[in-house]
Design a protein around this motif. Structure first.
Motif, PDB file in Angstrom:
ATOM      1  N   ASN A  25      -0.766  20.081  -5.713  1.00 54.04           N
ATOM      2  CA  ASN A  25      -0.129  20.028  -4.392  1.00 54.04           C
ATOM      3  C   ASN A  25      -1.123  19.665  -3.297  1.00 54.04           C
ATOM      4  OD1 ASN A  25       2.491  20.588  -5.205  1.00 54.04           O
ATOM      5  ND2 ASN A  25       2.172  22.802  -5.119  1.00 54.04           N
ATOM      6  N   SER A  26      -2.327  20.206  -3.368  1.00 48.43           N
ATOM      7  CA  SER A  26      -3.354  19.865  -2.378  1.00 48.43           C
ATOM      8  C   SER A  26      -3.751  18.400  -2.476  1.00 48.43           C
ATOM      9  CB  SER A  26      -4.590  20.739  -2.570  1.00 48.43           C
ATOM     10  OG  SER A  26      -4.256  22.092  -2.394  1.00 48.43           O
ATOM     11  N   LEU A  27      -3.853  17.898  -3.696  1.00 46.63           N
ATOM     12  CA  LEU A  27      -4.168  16.492  -3.894  1.00 46.63           C
ATOM     13  C   LEU A  27      -3.059  15.597  -3.331  1.00 46.63           C
ATOM     14  CD1 LEU A  27      -6.179  14.502  -5.163  1.00 46.63           C
ATOM     15  CD2 LEU A  27      -4.886  14.700  -7.283  1.00 46.63           C
ATOM     16  N   TYR A  61       0.832  -1.202   0.000  1.00 43.94           N
ATOM     17  CA  TYR A  61       0.000   0.000   0.000  1.00 43.94           C
ATOM     18  C   TYR A  61       0.871   1.259   0.000  1.00 43.94           C
ATOM     19  CZ  TYR A  61      -3.386   3.452   1.583  1.00 43.94           C
ATOM     20  OH  TYR A  61      -4.172   4.568   1.700  1.00 43.94           O
ATOM     21  N   ALA A  62       1.917   1.267   0.808  1.00 42.12           N
ATOM     22  CA  ALA A  62       2.814   2.423   0.857  1.00 42.12           C
ATOM     23  C   ALA A  62       3.530   2.625  -0.477  1.00 42.12           C
ATOM     24  CB  ALA A  62       3.833   2.254   1.989  1.00 42.12           C
ATOM     25  N   LEU A  63       3.899   1.535  -1.138  1.00 43.63           N
ATOM     26  CA  LEU A  63       4.523   1.667  -2.458  1.00 43.63           C
ATOM     27  C   LEU A  63       3.542   2.225  -3.483  1.00 43.63           C
ATOM     28  CD1 LEU A  63       6.707  -1.562  -2.764  1.00 43.63           C
ATOM     29  CD2 LEU A  63       7.475   0.789  -2.438  1.00 43.63           C
ATOM     30  N   ALA A  64       2.278   1.830  -3.402  1.00 46.14           N
ATOM     31  CA  ALA A  64       1.271   2.367  -4.320  1.00 46.14           C
ATOM     32  C   ALA A  64       1.062   3.857  -4.085  1.00 46.14           C
ATOM     33  CB  ALA A  64      -0.042   1.609  -4.154  1.00 46.14           C
ATOM     34  N   VAL A  65       1.059   4.275  -2.826  1.00 42.41           N
ATOM     35  CA  VAL A  65       0.907   5.698  -2.513  1.00 42.41           C
ATOM     36  C   VAL A  65       2.134   6.477  -2.993  1.00 42.41           C
ATOM     37  CG1 VAL A  65       0.761   7.362  -0.610  1.00 42.41           C
ATOM     38  CG2 VAL A  65      -0.686   5.334  -0.608  1.00 42.41           C
ATOM     39  N   ALA A  66       3.310   5.916  -2.815  1.00 41.81           N
ATOM     40  CA  ALA A  66       4.529   6.578  -3.299  1.00 41.81           C
ATOM     41  C   ALA A  66       4.520   6.702  -4.819  1.00 41.81           C
ATOM     42  CB  ALA A  66       5.760   5.801  -2.841  1.00 41.81           C
ATOM     43  N   LEU A  77      -3.595  13.038  -0.245  1.00 45.37           N
ATOM     44  CA  LEU A  77      -3.282  11.622  -0.417  1.00 45.37           C
ATOM     45  C   LEU A  77      -2.302  11.139   0.644  1.00 45.37           C
ATOM     46  CD1 LEU A  77      -3.551   9.068  -2.191  1.00 45.37           C
ATOM     47  CD2 LEU A  77      -1.645   9.936  -3.541  1.00 45.37           C
ATOM     48  N   ALA A  78      -1.311  11.928   0.959  1.00 44.68           N
ATOM     49  CA  ALA A  78      -0.340  11.547   1.986  1.00 44.68           C
ATOM     50  C   ALA A  78      -1.000  11.457   3.361  1.00 44.68           C
ATOM     51  CB  ALA A  78       0.811  12.547   2.005  1.00 44.68           C
ATOM     52  N   LEU A  79      -1.862  12.414   3.685  1.00 41.98           N
ATOM     53  CA  LEU A  79      -2.549  12.377   4.984  1.00 41.98           C
ATOM     54  C   LEU A  79      -3.502  11.193   5.088  1.00 41.98           C
ATOM     55  CD1 LEU A  79      -3.318  16.155   5.597  1.00 41.98           C
ATOM     56  CD2 LEU A  79      -1.675  14.713   6.802  1.00 41.98           C
ATOM     57  N   LEU A  80      -4.262  10.947   4.026  1.00 39.84           N
ATOM     58  CA  LEU A  80      -5.191   9.824   4.036  1.00 39.84           C
ATOM     59  C   LEU A  80      -4.453   8.498   4.183  1.00 39.84           C
ATOM     60  CD1 LEU A  80      -8.093   8.739   3.692  1.00 39.84           C
ATOM     61  CD2 LEU A  80      -7.634   8.646   1.246  1.00 39.84           C
ATOM     62  N   SER A  81      -3.371   8.345   3.453  1.00 36.78           N
ATOM     63  CA  SER A  81      -2.619   7.094   3.563  1.00 36.78           C
ATOM     64  C   SER A  81      -1.982   6.948   4.946  1.00 36.78           C
ATOM     65  CB  SER A  81      -1.551   7.014   2.480  1.00 36.78           C
ATOM     66  OG  SER A  81      -0.591   8.032   2.667  1.00 36.78           O
TER      67      SER A  81
END
Length: 94
Positions: free
Chosen positions: A55-57, A20-25, A61-65
């Motif tokens: 940038n907001s997106l 999951y972390a790799l997908a977010v990255a 995405l980082a906060l949600l993950s």
């Protein structure tokens, strides 16, 4: 069979969260690449509306993950301490 499942569970959780972390990255890298191409090819400024949206997106995405990973590793939601007793017809939890 049950002991094998119990022993493999932490590794299963780790591999799932790692994937999951790799997908977010990957998604964050794609956003950065898109913004870089927009800024170099069309001369979009760093403070334009498009830059702010991307940038907001990325931040959202980082906060949600982060919240998802925190919820997955939080001990409040783990049920490893409960023991299960199996009868012939159903599973009873203590």
């Amino acid at each position: 069979m049950r002991t094998v499942r119990i022993r493999i569970l932490p590794w299963h959780v780790f591999v799932g969260l790692y994937t999951y972390a790799l997908a977010v990255a990957t998604a964050e890298t794609g956003l950065l690449e898109k913004l870089t191409f927009l800024q170099t090819q069309r001369n979009v400024s760093k403070h334009s509306i498009e830059s702010m949206v991307v940038n907001s997106l990325g931040i959202a995405l980082a906060l949600l993950s982060g919240f998802v990973i925190l919820a997955a590793v939080s001990p409040k939601y783990q049920m490893l301490n409960s023991t299960l007793f199996y009868s012939d017809t159903r599973c009873l939890s203590s």
